[in-house]
Design a protein around this motif. Sequence first.
Motif, mmCIF file in Angstrom:
data_model
loop_
_atom_site.group_PDB
_atom_site.id
_atom_site.type_symbol
_atom_site.label_atom_id
_atom_site.label_comp_id
_atom_site.label_asym_id
_atom_site.label_seq_id
_atom_site.Cartn_x
_atom_site.Cartn_y
_atom_site.Cartn_z
ATOM 1 N N ILE A 33 0.772 -1.251 -0.057
ATOM 2 C CA ILE A 33 0.097 0.063 -0.030
ATOM 3 C C ILE A 33 0.745 1.303 0.136
ATOM 4 C CG2 ILE A 33 -1.781 1.246 1.357
ATOM 5 C CD1 ILE A 33 -2.869 -1.115 2.353
ATOM 6 N N VAL A 34 1.974 1.210 0.874
ATOM 7 C CA VAL A 34 2.908 2.321 0.915
ATOM 8 C C VAL A 34 3.542 2.686 -0.557
ATOM 9 C CG1 VAL A 34 4.937 3.349 2.144
ATOM 10 C CG2 VAL A 34 3.170 2.159 3.364
ATOM 11 N N LEU A 35 3.951 1.621 -1.033
ATOM 12 C CA LEU A 35 4.782 1.630 -2.407
ATOM 13 C C LEU A 35 3.588 1.905 -3.427
ATOM 14 C CD1 LEU A 35 6.886 -1.570 -2.028
ATOM 15 C CD2 LEU A 35 7.566 0.560 -2.004
ATOM 16 N N ASP A 36 2.489 1.589 -3.365
ATOM 17 C CA ASP A 36 1.299 1.758 -4.302
ATOM 18 C C ASP A 36 0.964 3.555 -4.259
ATOM 19 O OD1 ASP A 36 1.131 -0.883 -4.892
ATOM 20 O OD2 ASP A 36 -0.934 -1.107 -3.806
ATOM 21 N N ILE A 37 0.866 3.779 -3.159
ATOM 22 C CA ILE A 37 0.659 5.325 -2.972
ATOM 23 C C ILE A 37 1.802 6.116 -3.491
ATOM 24 C CG2 ILE A 37 0.021 7.176 -1.273
ATOM 25 C CD1 ILE A 37 -1.782 5.139 0.056
ATOM 26 N N GLY A 38 2.916 5.807 -3.273
ATOM 27 C CA GLY A 38 4.322 6.400 -3.426
ATOM 28 C C GLY A 38 4.395 6.685 -5.116
ATOM 29 N N ALA A 39 4.148 5.591 -5.800
ATOM 30 C CA ALA A 39 4.142 5.485 -7.151
ATOM 31 C C ALA A 39 2.985 6.168 -7.993
ATOM 32 C CB ALA A 39 3.944 4.171 -7.793
ATOM 33 N N GLN A 40 1.733 5.901 -7.513
ATOM 34 C CA GLN A 40 0.454 6.526 -8.132
ATOM 35 C C GLN A 40 0.485 7.959 -8.059
ATOM 36 O OE1 GLN A 40 -2.914 4.058 -9.504
ATOM 37 N NE2 GLN A 40 -3.854 4.998 -8.036
ATOM 38 N N LEU A 41 0.741 8.376 -6.756
ATOM 39 C CA LEU A 41 0.504 9.770 -6.295
ATOM 40 C C LEU A 41 1.442 10.820 -7.396
ATOM 41 C CD1 LEU A 41 -0.905 11.580 -4.286
ATOM 42 C CD2 LEU A 41 0.956 11.537 -2.822
ATOM 43 N N ASN A 42 2.807 10.253 -7.540
ATOM 44 C CA ASN A 42 3.542 10.885 -8.337
ATOM 45 C C ASN A 42 3.148 10.946 -9.877
ATOM 46 O OD1 ASN A 42 6.127 12.065 -7.261
ATOM 47 N ND2 ASN A 42 5.974 10.005 -5.968
ATOM 48 N N ILE A 43 3.023 9.858 -10.200
ATOM 49 C CA ILE A 43 2.613 9.556 -11.812
ATOM 50 C C ILE A 43 1.457 10.274 -12.294
ATOM 51 C CG2 ILE A 43 1.984 8.055 -13.706
ATOM 52 C CD1 ILE A 43 3.752 5.827 -12.022
ATOM 53 N N TRP A 44 0.276 10.214 -11.408
ATOM 54 C CA TRP A 44 -0.866 10.931 -11.524
ATOM 55 C C TRP A 44 -0.672 12.492 -11.712
ATOM 56 C CZ3 TRP A 44 -6.193 8.299 -9.956
ATOM 57 C CH2 TRP A 44 -6.154 7.051 -10.504
#
Length: 381
Positions: A33-44
Amino acid sequence: MATSAIGPGFLTQTTVFTQRLGASFGFVILASIVLDIGAQLNIWRIIVVAEKRGQEIANLVIPGLGHLLAVLVAFGGLAFNIGNIAGAGLGLTALAGITPEAGAVVSAVIAIGIFLVREAGKAMDRFSQVMGVLMIGLTLYVAFTSAPPVGEAIIKSLAPETVDMMAIVTLVGGTVGGYITFAGGHRLLDAGLRGRSALPDATRSAVSGVTLASIMRVLLFLATLGVVSQGLALDAANPPASVFKLAAGALGYRFFGVVMWSAAITSVIGSAYTSVSFIETFSAGLERNRRWVIIGFILLSTLVFLGVGRPVKVLILAGALNGLILPLALGTMLVAAYRKRIVGDYRHPVWMTIFGACVVLVMAYMGGHTLMVEVPKLFAH
C-alpha cells in the motif's frame, strides 16, 4: 483504476500468498500500500500537470523511451487481459454453470458493447463503480463467515514472521504496475481534468483508488486466512473459488462467480482502454479509430484464451513482471517533473520526489531479485 487492479490475477495472487504466508501476509499488504501510493501519487500528478499521456512525457525525457514504454505496457496489458477474459469465463461457470469458453465469449461481447455506447467513457466509469461496490460487499460477507483470527493478522502485519519480496513485488505490480497505474491518470485527461487546477483531484483520486483496491485485498486476505487457519485445503486449480465455497458453502460459490466475473470484466475494460491509450499515439489513424482498436484488443485477448488458456502460475508471473515496468515508468515521470518544457513552472513537492525515488529503488531491487531468484523457483515446482 481500482477495478482495473482487482482482476483474476489480483484474486489469485492474494489467495495463494495468504495460503503460503498466513497472517504475515498482512505485512506484505501494508508494504505494498505504501509503495502503491508513492508510485501512483507521483505519476498521476505529473500526467495531469503536463497534460500529456505517459508515453508522450517519456518521449520528451528521452526520444524513443515513450515508444518502449508503450510497447511494454501494451504487451503487459495484453498478457493480463488474456487472464482477465479467462477469469470472466470462470466467473460465469461458477454463476451460471456454462463452460469457461462460453463464459469468456459472453463477457467479451458485454465488454465490447460498453465501448459501442455513444458515451463510452461515462458508461465505463459507471459500470466499474457498480461492479466495485458489488465485489467489496460480497467479499465482506465471506470474510465475516470465515471467522478469521483478526488479532493474529494485526500483530503479524506489524511484526511478520517472514518477509517475502516476491509477494511484495507481485502485489505492487498487480495494483499499480504496468498499465494499471496509468489507467486512472489517462482517464483523468480524457475527462478534462488537466493542468495545475486539477492537481487536488489527481491527488484525491490516486489515494482513493489505491485505498479501494486495498480494502478488497484486505477483505480477501481475511476470508482466506479464516479458511486456511481452520486447516482446510484450497484447490490449487482455483484457489479463490475454494475460499468462497469453504467459507460459505454453495451460496459462497455463487458469490465467487459474481466477484470473479465483476473483477474480470472491469479489468478487461480497464486493460483494453489503457493499453490502447498508449499505442494510439503511434499514428493518427489509430487515434481516429480508437474505439475499434479497443474492440480489436478485446477480441484478440479472447481468441488467444480460447486457443491457449491460462494457468494460475502465469497470472502470478504477470503481476511480478508488471512490477518490473513500474521503476522505469515512475523514474521517467520523476525526471519529467523537473523539466520546464514538460511541466512549465510547476514545482513538484520535494517529499513526493524522495518518496517516489525510494519506490523506484526498492521496486528495482526487489523486482530484479524476484526475476533472477524467485521466478525460476516458482516454475521449478
